[in-house]
Enzyme design. Structure first.
Site, PDB file in Angstrom:
ATOM      1  CG  HIS A   7      -0.361   0.052   2.535  1.00 25.96           C
ATOM      2  ND1 HIS A   7      -0.116  -1.072   3.282  1.00 25.96           N
ATOM      3  CD2 HIS A   7       0.046   1.082   3.320  1.00 25.96           C
ATOM      4  CE1 HIS A   7       0.416  -0.753   4.448  1.00 25.96           C
ATOM      5  NE2 HIS A   7       0.539   0.560   4.506  1.00 25.96           N
ATOM      6  CD  GLU A  43      -4.979   0.323   8.908  1.00 24.51           C
ATOM      7  OE1 GLU A  43      -5.244   0.313   7.692  1.00 24.51           O
ATOM      8  OE2 GLU A  43      -4.404  -0.593   9.508  1.00 24.51           O
ATOM      9  CD  GLN A  60      -2.145   2.338   6.035  1.00 23.60           C
ATOM     10  OE1 GLN A  60      -1.031   2.780   5.757  1.00 23.60           O
ATOM     11  NE2 GLN A  60      -2.330   1.422   6.956  1.00 23.60           N
ATOM     12  CG  HIS A  86       3.963   4.947   5.157  1.00 22.25           C
ATOM     13  ND1 HIS A  86       3.025   5.520   5.981  1.00 22.25           N
ATOM     14  CD2 HIS A  86       3.573   3.652   5.034  1.00 22.25           C
ATOM     15  CE1 HIS A  86       2.130   4.611   6.356  1.00 22.25           C
ATOM     16  NE2 HIS A  86       2.442   3.466   5.783  1.00 22.25           N
ATOM     17  CD  GLU A 136       3.528  -0.337   7.096  1.00 19.58           C
ATOM     18  OE1 GLU A 136       3.009   0.707   6.667  1.00 19.58           O
ATOM     19  OE2 GLU A 136       2.858  -1.254   7.585  1.00 19.58           O
TER      20      GLU A 136
HETATM   21  C1  MC0 Z   1       9.500  12.399   8.832  1.00 18.54           C
HETATM   22  N1  MC0 Z   1      10.392  12.528   7.836  1.00 18.54           N
HETATM   23  C2  MC0 Z   1       9.879  11.977   6.734  1.00 18.54           C
HETATM   24  C3  MC0 Z   1       8.613  11.484   7.104  1.00 18.54           C
HETATM   25  N2  MC0 Z   1       8.409  11.755   8.421  1.00 18.54           N
HETATM   26  N3  MC0 Z   1      10.379  11.843   5.504  1.00 18.54           N
HETATM   27  C4  MC0 Z   1       9.607  11.225   4.593  1.00 18.54           C
HETATM   28  N4  MC0 Z   1       8.371  10.739   4.879  1.00 18.54           N
HETATM   29  C5  MC0 Z   1       7.848  10.842   6.105  1.00 18.54           C
HETATM   30  N5  MC0 Z   1       6.648  10.348   6.366  1.00 18.54           N
HETATM   31  C6  MC0 Z   1      11.701  13.188   7.897  1.00 18.54           C
HETATM   32  C7  MC0 Z   1      11.602  14.627   8.358  1.00 18.54           C
HETATM   33  O1  MC0 Z   1      11.378  15.469   7.258  1.00 18.54           O
HETATM   34  C8  MC0 Z   1      12.950  14.851   8.972  1.00 18.54           C
HETATM   35  O2  MC0 Z   1      13.906  15.065   7.975  1.00 18.54           O
HETATM   36  C9  MC0 Z   1      13.267  13.504   9.617  1.00 18.54           C
HETATM   37  O3  MC0 Z   1      12.477  12.536   8.906  1.00 18.54           O
HETATM   38  C10 MC0 Z   1      12.888  13.458  11.098  1.00 18.54           C
HETATM   39  O4  MC0 Z   1      11.518  13.827  11.183  1.00 18.54           O
HETATM   40  P1  MC0 Z   1      10.804  14.541  12.403  1.00 18.54           P
HETATM   41  O5  MC0 Z   1       9.741  15.407  11.847  1.00 18.54           O
HETATM   42  O6  MC0 Z   1      11.827  15.163  13.317  1.00 18.54           O
HETATM   43  O7  MC0 Z   1      10.059  13.388  13.115  1.00 18.54           O
HETATM   44  P2  MC0 Z   1      10.557  12.205  14.053  1.00 18.54           P
HETATM   45  O8  MC0 Z   1      12.026  11.935  13.886  1.00 18.54           O
HETATM   46  O9  MC0 Z   1      10.040  12.463  15.433  1.00 18.54           O
HETATM   47  O10 MC0 Z   1       9.690  11.028  13.422  1.00 18.54           O
HETATM   48  C11 MC0 Z   1       9.870  10.570  12.102  1.00 18.54           C
HETATM   49  C12 MC0 Z   1       9.613   9.074  12.095  1.00 18.54           C
HETATM   50  C13 MC0 Z   1       8.192   8.847  12.646  1.00 18.54           C
HETATM   51  C14 MC0 Z   1       9.758   8.569  10.653  1.00 18.54           C
HETATM   52  C15 MC0 Z   1      10.674   8.363  12.977  1.00 18.54           C
HETATM   53  O11 MC0 Z   1       7.242   9.489  11.803  1.00 18.54           O
HETATM   54  C16 MC0 Z   1       7.838   7.399  12.791  1.00 18.54           C
HETATM   55  O12 MC0 Z   1       8.153   6.741  13.811  1.00 18.54           O
HETATM   56  N6  MC0 Z   1       7.149   6.834  11.763  1.00 18.54           N
HETATM   57  C17 MC0 Z   1       6.785   5.404  11.774  1.00 18.54           C
HETATM   58  C18 MC0 Z   1       5.410   5.183  12.300  1.00 18.54           C
HETATM   59  C19 MC0 Z   1       4.332   5.741  11.396  1.00 18.54           C
HETATM   60  O13 MC0 Z   1       4.593   6.494  10.454  1.00 18.54           O
HETATM   61  N7  MC0 Z   1       3.053   5.400  11.711  1.00 18.54           N
HETATM   62  C20 MC0 Z   1       1.876   5.796  10.937  1.00 18.54           C
HETATM   63  C21 MC0 Z   1       1.470   4.733   9.997  1.00 18.54           C
HETATM   64  P3  MC0 Z   1      15.038  16.203   8.127  1.00 18.54           P
HETATM   65  O14 MC0 Z   1      15.792  16.123   6.834  1.00 18.54           O
HETATM   66  O15 MC0 Z   1      14.281  17.465   8.355  1.00 18.54           O
HETATM   67  O16 MC0 Z   1      15.840  15.753   9.329  1.00 18.54           O
HETATM   68  S1  MC0 Z   1       1.062   3.216  10.820  1.00 18.54           S
HETATM   69  C22 MC0 Z   1       0.765   2.099   9.607  1.00 18.54           C
HETATM   70  O17 MC0 Z   1       0.899   2.440   8.464  1.00 18.54           O
HETATM   71  C23 MC0 Z   1       0.326   0.686  10.030  1.00 18.54           C
HETATM   72  C24 MC0 Z   1      -0.863   0.677  10.907  1.00 18.54           C
HETATM   73  C25 MC0 Z   1       0.159  -0.309   8.896  1.00 18.54           C
HETATM   74  O18 MC0 Z   1       0.184   0.052   7.700  1.00 18.54           O
HETATM   75  O19 MC0 Z   1       0.010  -1.508   9.190  1.00 18.54           O
END
Ligand code: MC0
Length: 143
Positions: A7, A43, A60, A86, A136
């Site tokens: 997705h 979601e 999604q 993502h 992911e």
């Molecule tokens: C953040 N960044 C991204 C981004 N989110 N880049 C591309 N795509 C994204 N979605 C970049 C920012 O621009 C920044 O880059 C750097 O990553 C750090 O971001 P931040 O704004 O300081 O945020 P953090 O570090 O607190 O968190 C980012 C992180 C977080 C990816 C670790 O979003 C996370 O844990 N994501 C995984 C969980 C998730 O997304 N859950 C929702 C879907 P620079 O260059 O400025 O440093 S759950 C799901 O989908 C499940 C249920 C499923 O499908 O089964």
């Protein structure tokens, strides 16, 4: 290592409203919905057909159900604008894939897979490892 793109996720303030738009405008179908308290999101899985075929890629819709969720933070940093958040790659064996990726220097967010859609086991590559894209990994429950 990977099967297909399972997705692509669209983050927005209101997943229900986004799903309704896909249904009414594009004729897409709602395949599945759930709240994931671990991730702090609602979601809704959308597909271009009513029945999912094995290789079909879904869209999604995700929206925050908690102010402290990473999706809420993402939307806030994006000034509330919705957009692609993502993509998820389907894998048969997330433990083996994770081990190989780690060996190759890829940073995964979780030490162990967590619970995703429909009980799938999920992990994420950090956007820095995905060349600016949050990727992911998702493994369906084994029968
Ligand atoms: C953040 N960044 C991204 C981004 N989110 N880049 C591309 N795509 C994204 N979605 C970049 C920012 O621009 C920044 O880059 C750097 O990553 C750090 O971001 P931040 O704004 O300081 O945020 P953090 O570090 O607190 O968190 C980012 C992180 C977080 C990816 C670790 O979003 C996370 O844990 N994501 C995984 C969980 C998730 O997304 N859950 C929702 C879907 P620079 O260059 O400025 O440093 S759950 C799901 O989908 C499940 C249920 C499923 O499908 O089964």
């Amino acid at each position: 290592l990977f099967t297909c793109i399972d997705h692509v996720a669209y983050a927005c303030p209101d997943a229900d409203e986004a799903a309704k738009f896909y249904i009414e405008t594009f004729g897409w179908h709602e395949i599945h919905r759930e709240e994931n308290p671990d991730q702090g999101i609602l979601e809704i899985m959308m597909a271009p057909a009513a029945e999912l075929t094995p290789d079909m890629t879904q869209v999604q819709m995700i929206s925050p159900i908690s102010e402290t969720s990473t999706t809420a933070k993402w939307l806030e940093k994006n000034n509330g604008r919705a957009g692609l958040h993502h993509m998820a790659w389907r894998v048969d064996d997330i433990d083996a894939v994770s081990a190989t990726l780690r060996e190759r220097g890829v940073r995964l967010l979780y030490d162990e897979p967590r619970v995703g859609t429909g009980g799938n086991r999920i992990n994420f590559m950090h956007p820095k490892s995905g060349r600016g894209v949050l990727i992911e990994l998702t493994q369906y429950p084994k029968n």
